[in-house]
Scaffold this motif. Structure first.
Motif, PDB file in Angstrom:
ATOM      1  N   ARG A 245      -8.505  -3.838  40.905  1.00  0.00           N
ATOM      2  CA  ARG A 245      -9.629  -4.187  41.782  1.00  0.00           C
ATOM      3  C   ARG A 245     -10.840  -3.293  41.534  1.00  0.00           C
ATOM      4  N   SER A 250      -9.357  -8.858  35.338  1.00  0.00           N
ATOM      5  CA  SER A 250      -8.486  -9.499  36.315  1.00  0.00           C
ATOM      6  C   SER A 250      -7.676 -10.588  35.647  1.00  0.00           C
ATOM      7  N   SER A 268      -0.693 -10.576  40.528  1.00  0.00           N
ATOM      8  CA  SER A 268      -1.974 -11.211  40.831  1.00  0.00           C
ATOM      9  C   SER A 268      -2.155 -11.429  42.332  1.00  0.00           C
ATOM     10  N   GLU A 271      -3.331  -8.223  43.528  1.00  0.00           N
ATOM     11  CA  GLU A 271      -4.667  -7.994  42.988  1.00  0.00           C
ATOM     12  C   GLU A 271      -5.734  -8.671  43.848  1.00  0.00           C
ATOM     13  N   THR A 272      -5.413  -9.845  44.380  1.00  0.00           N
ATOM     14  CA  THR A 272      -6.401 -10.593  45.157  1.00  0.00           C
ATOM     15  C   THR A 272      -6.276 -10.371  46.660  1.00  0.00           C
TER      16      THR A 272
END
Length: 278
Positions: A245, A250, A268, A271-272
């Motif tokens: 981040r 990404s 992921s 990550e989000t």
């Protein structure tokens, strides 16, 4: 597309398979120079099992892969192609196969492609793969601590971590930041600290560290090795996701590949997710 066959009677699903929701994947060469010698082979690898079971063919030709890719896009909504290979006995480490096949695929259908191979001896192959139509590149470390590498990847460990980092820098210079990735298999002996530190260095270079929990495969030397605990994975995922981040790379921004698919890892999602410290 699984119901179709080539003109010579080879089933499409013996050439390429659906991975995840919309990813076509193929292993161009279903053998590896190290596989038959378990003192040298990657201890988790089962590359020749599907060949021995008659579910695939030893080498997929560029024309075969292109034919199947076109059908998979047209009939099944496939949006990306992942091509990997067993390592051949050549200095290019499979890059030539990648380039030849990518060119054939792109001549038949417009689809993003990730190629996966070991670092070739001559860095000119990165440019050749890129020019042939490979959009992103995977070169997989799997494990990072020296003792773990010697135990899990006895032959592949002859390529040192520093050699890999050099290769990553060369590849990023061609494919761009965030278009090169590597697998990190969590649960094979590396500490969380080692995986996180390696991920940080990779991200600084411009490489996406695709952290994946180890899953044992029957018939391999590690078939009884336990998978990592949920707590271990959550800790590593959280730390690596925070590094991602804070970076300019990404999974979503990758053109194609395993990290973009994300079906084998929860990274992921972390990550989000909102940063709990924010």
């Amino acid at each position: 597309f699984y119901g179709l066959s080539t003109a010579d009677g080879t089933s499409y699903k013996a050439i390429a398979l659906l991975h995840g929701r919309d990813v076509l994947a193929t292993t161009l060469l279903q053998t590896c120079i190290r596989f038959r010698d378990r003192s040298q082979s990657c201890q988790f690898c089962a590359i020749e099992q599907s060949l021995e079971d008659g579910r695939t063919v030893v080498r997929k030709t560029p024309a075969q892969v292109a034919e199947v890719a076109e059908a998979a896009v047209r009939l099944d909504g496939v949006r990306q192609l992942v091509m990997t290979t067993g390592t051949p006995n050549s200095d290019d480490r499979g890059a030539r196969l990648m380039a030849e096949t990518a060119a054939a695929v792109k001549a038949k259908v417009a689809i993003p492609i990730q190629g996966q191979c070991e670092p070739p001896d001559d860095p000119i192959w990165y440019q050749r793969m890129k020019e042939a139509g490979i959009d992103s590149l995977g070169m997989h470390l799997e494990v990072v601590e020296p003792e773990v590498r010697r135990r899990i990847l006895p032959g592949k460990a002859e390529l040192t971590l520093e050699r890999y980092y050099e290769a990553f820098e060369q590849a990023v210079a061609v494919f761009g930041r965030g278009q090169v990735s590597t697998y990190l298999l969590a649960g094979l002996g590396d500490s969380a600290e080692s995986l996180i530190a390696c991920s940080q260095r990779l991200i600084e270079i411009g490489v996406y560290p695709f952290v994946v929990p180890f899953v044992p495969i029957a018939g391999t030397p590690l078939q009884h090795h336990p998978a990592p605990s949920t707590d271990f994975m959550v800790g590593v995922y959280g730390a690596v996701a925070a590094l991602l981040r804070a970076s300019d790379i990404s999974a979503e921004a990758m053109a194609a590949g395993c990290a973009k698919c994300g079906a084998c890892s929860a990274l992921s999602l972390f990550e989000t997710a909102p940063d709990p410290k924010a």
